[in-house]
Design an enzyme around this catalytic site. Structure first.
Site, PDB file in Angstrom:
ATOM      1  CE  LYS A 184      -1.531   1.108   4.231  1.00 36.97           C
ATOM      2  NZ  LYS A 184      -1.069   2.451   4.610  1.00 36.97           N
ATOM      3  CB  THR A 185       3.543   2.467   2.310  1.00 38.24           C
ATOM      4  OG1 THR A 185       2.708   2.194   3.436  1.00 38.24           O
ATOM      5  CG2 THR A 185       4.286   3.757   2.569  1.00 38.24           C
ATOM      6  CG  ASP A 226      -1.876   5.861   4.480  1.00 40.30           C
ATOM      7  OD1 ASP A 226      -2.203   4.864   3.805  1.00 40.30           O
ATOM      8  OD2 ASP A 226      -1.031   5.806   5.393  1.00 40.30           O
ATOM      9  CD  GLU A 227      -3.703   2.639   7.355  1.00 41.27           C
ATOM     10  OE1 GLU A 227      -4.710   1.955   7.063  1.00 41.27           O
ATOM     11  OE2 GLU A 227      -2.617   2.136   7.667  1.00 41.27           O
ATOM     12  CD  GLN A 254      -5.300  -4.413   7.263  1.00 41.03           C
ATOM     13  OE1 GLN A 254      -4.502  -4.245   8.172  1.00 41.03           O
ATOM     14  NE2 GLN A 254      -4.940  -4.385   5.996  1.00 41.03           N
ATOM     15  NE  ARG A 275      -1.407  -6.978  10.998  1.00 38.30           N
ATOM     16  CZ  ARG A 275      -1.353  -6.248   9.896  1.00 38.30           C
ATOM     17  NH1 ARG A 275      -0.375  -5.413   9.709  1.00 38.30           N
ATOM     18  NH2 ARG A 275      -2.274  -6.344   8.972  1.00 38.30           N
TER      19      ARG A 275
END
Length: 684
Positions: free
Chosen positions: A34-35, A214-215, A245, A591
């Site tokens: 994503k980043t 973002d997010e 998420q 994770r």
């Protein structure tokens, strides 16, 4: 200019990165880069000649903003960036905006940002009866859903909420009078200004031609409305996030923002990033199986790019002590085989579960780090120093002055402070101005002779330090300590060593800040740390323990998730949201990189008594155990049943029809009929 940096992207990532005009939703699965995608898009826009000053990128943490900035700037020729693009948190953007436009609300731009602890103290001074944490959360909810004190008062039905609305009104009056803003105001006040001034809204939107967020799944109603204002003259908004998420519903985040993005912004292009570079295929299969049980999602499947990997282990233990022993044995074997402790983590849904782990680790001599304890800037000794420095930058700040007027102790008690406060209200002057203007006899008449002398010395010390600060920011800290002996005041206190270590750390941080930013002031530093929302750095060579909420965005080679019992994970009962609980399960599982162990017990000691527990439904939903638990998820519903919905409140069922495992209910909520699935309501 070369766009070689695009070559490292997969097809979906590249598709998102080279999208220029129009709304774009990047639906980014866990571990899907994503980043990398959003930073490459930022670099790409600059590389094709778009003016960097017209690009605004909003994040939720300073850490995310710094990482994105560094990664984007590494991809492009520095000579192309005359004015860097604005890349910051929502709250930092709000602060910058208010510094320029606070006058639109008839207020000065010399406002002070208060944090949660300050907020609690103000609310406690207004009302000591209602739990402060309840007041904090309700007032925050009001602000983030744009409800004014008068609206809150007119809609409150229960007596408790009438009282809260009344306190909200007094709290707002206090903030206004002292020119304070809380964190929610950093979003609310810019929105109010843009709503009120259409010309300014248009001008601001034209200034930021490309908006990236973002997010996005963590945004609330107020952030969505602010984004609408920023996009009022164009449709160039790119948001990246993962509906699977979305785990912050309890603090106001609304999953509907990402679910309905294509309806909110026209002609939306949706790009799904489904290739996962983090976890083994086995881990991903179980994550996919679990999250497929949720209805409220846009739908995507994580596709593994790594090998199949070891199977996920499920530990069944009699109690928490046996659970801890098994995990410690595993960790010892991992470390003995050459694995690093920092690559190992244990997650839990409920913080209280860390007690037995901590005890076990201490006995076994394994170093661990509990992430999510009290944050550095919330510690009393650090808050005192911040209050001192606020006074040095702004002597009109009564709130900070009252905090430190007797720290270290100088004999100024609550009665004296109350008298000064009353005088300040009567004269409509800050306390510090009164100390400055009144001579010793006039001051003695208010606070007595001894206190008058003490306060005059204190006031003179502050004035000397203000001069020292102007002469040299670096030497000022030594002068501060020589003047007030603040660090020395913890010499013979039981936990004084730790507090002094914190004070030293803080002084070191300020010095470093001024070395790195010689042109910035102490006021800039105070604003910067007020916005600091980072976790403290993780210690090397220690096993990490944390709640699943704290783990978001992190990854570990070897992961243990404990407490997979009904009531602990998922949390069940009043106010719980099973879909959000399942998303937490998905976040937890994803994770893990190489190995994953899920653990449940038959009984746990919790809140002073031992409870017998059933294993979590998530174990069978994730395909980890067969027929683990037969739960009657939805009881029968019939006409006339009384139900409760978390948004619409109480209602009566008028019609019930079977819909798969669920019931489709037609419910009358106080005269308004709505069709709702039975999994979203509870019987009363």
């Amino acid at each position: 200019m070369s766009d070689n940096f695009l070559n490292s992207l997969n097809d979906s990532q590249k598709d998102a990165a080279i999208h220029i005009d129009g709304s774009l939703l990047i639906l980014a699965g866990a571990g899907s880069g994503k980043t990398k995608t959003i930073t490459t898009r930022l670099a790409y826009l600059i590389s094709i000649g778009i003016d960097p000053s017209t690009i605004l990128t909003l994040t939720f943490t300073n850490k995310a903003a710094s990482e994105m900035r560094e990664r984007a700037f590494r991809m492009i020729d520095p000579s192309m960036i005359n004015t860097p693009p604005l890349l910051c948190t929502f709250h930092k953007f709000g602060l910058l905006f208010l510094k320029f436009h606070m006058s639109e609300l008839g207020r000065k731009n010399s406002f002070i940002i208060i944090d949660n602890d300050d907020k609690k103290r103000i609310l406690k001074s207004i009302d000591k009866e209602i739990t402060t944490s309840l007041l904090v959360s309700e007032i925050s909810k009001y602000k983030n859903t744009l409800i004014t004190p008068s609206e809150a008062k007119s809609t409150a039905q229960l007596k408790l909420y009438q009282q809260i609305a009344d306190i909200y009104e007094k709290y707002e009056a206090y903030l206004l009078k002292n020119n304070l803003v809380d964190f929610d105001d950093l979003l609310l006040l810019p929105y109010m200004i843009l709503e009120k001034n259409e010309e300014l809204a248009k001008e601001t939107s034209q200034r930021y031609q490309y908006v990236m967020v973002d997010e996005y799944q963590d945004t609330n109603e107020l952030q969505y409305k602010l984004l609408r204002k920023l996009c009022s003259t164009h449709n160039n908004i790119c948001v990246v996030g993962d509906d699977d998420q979305s785990i912050y519903g309890w603090r106001g985040a609304t999953i509907k923002n990402i679910l309905n993005f294509s309806e909110h912004f026209e002609d939306t292009k949706v790009v799904k990033l489904e290739e996962n570079y983090r976890s083994t295929n086995t881990i991903l299969e179980h994550a996919n199986q679990l999250i497929e049980h949720n209805r409220d999602r846009l739908g995507k499947k994580l596709i593994g790019t790594r090998k199949k990997g070891d199977s996920v282990r499920v530990y069944e233990s009699h109690d928490e002590n046996e659970e801890t022993r098994k995990i410690i044995d595993d960790i010892k074997k991992l470390i003995a085989s050459g694995e690093s402790a920092k690559d190992i983590a244990i997650l839990f849904r409920v913080n209280a579960l860390s007690r037995s782990l901590e005890e076990g680790f201490n006995k076994a001599g394994i170093s661990y780090r509990l992430i999510g304890g009290m944050k550095f800037y919330e510690r009393a000794e650090i808050k005192d120093l911040i209050a001192y420095f606020r006074i040095l930058t702004n002597t009109t700040d009564n709130f900070s002055l009252k905090r430190i007027i007797n720290k270290p102790k100088r004999g100024i008690g609550k009665t004296t402070i109350d008298k000064l406060d009353a005088k300040s209200v009567e004269l409509k002057k800050p306390i510090f101005t009164i100390l400055e203007e009144y001579n010793a006899d006039e001051l003695s008449a208010i606070v007595g002779k001894k206190n008058s002398r003490t306060l005059k010395v204190f006031m003179a010390s502050v004035m000397d330090l203000r001069e020292a600060l102007e002469e040299s920011k670096m030497r000022f800290l030594d002068s501060f300590e020589d003047t007030f002996d603040y660090r020395a005041s913890y010499d013979n206190v039981p936990d004084g060593f730790d507090r002094q270590a914190n004070i030293d750390e803080f002084y070191g941080y300020i010095r470093d800040y001024f070395i790195q930013h010689p042109h910035l002031s102490l006021e800039d530093f105070l604003n910067e740390i007020a916005l600091d929302s980072e976790n403290s750095e993780l210690t090397d060579q220690a096993v990490s323990m944390m709640s699943i909420h704290s783990s978001k965005g992190l990854e570990y080679k070897h992961l243990f998730i404990i407490g997979l019992e009904e009531g602990f994970f998922p949390i069940t009962g009043d106010g719980s949201d099973i879909e959000e609980e399942r998303r937490l399960g998905y976040v937890g599982i994803t994770r893990a990189m190489d190995t994953l162990t899920m653990s449940f017990v038959h009984s746990r000691f919790y809140k002073g008594k031992r409870a017998t527990l059933l294993k979590s439904r998530f174990l069978s939903e994730a395909g980890l155990i067969k027929g683990s638990l037969q739960l009657e998820k939805h009881s029968n519903y019939k006409k006339g049943d009384l139900v409760q919905h978390k948004i619409f409140g109480m209602g009566r069922v008028q019609k019930a029809t079977k819909a798969g495992k669920d019931y489709k209910l037609t419910i009358n909520f106080g005269g308004q009929r709505r069709d709702i699935l039975s999994s979203f309501v509870e019987k009363i």
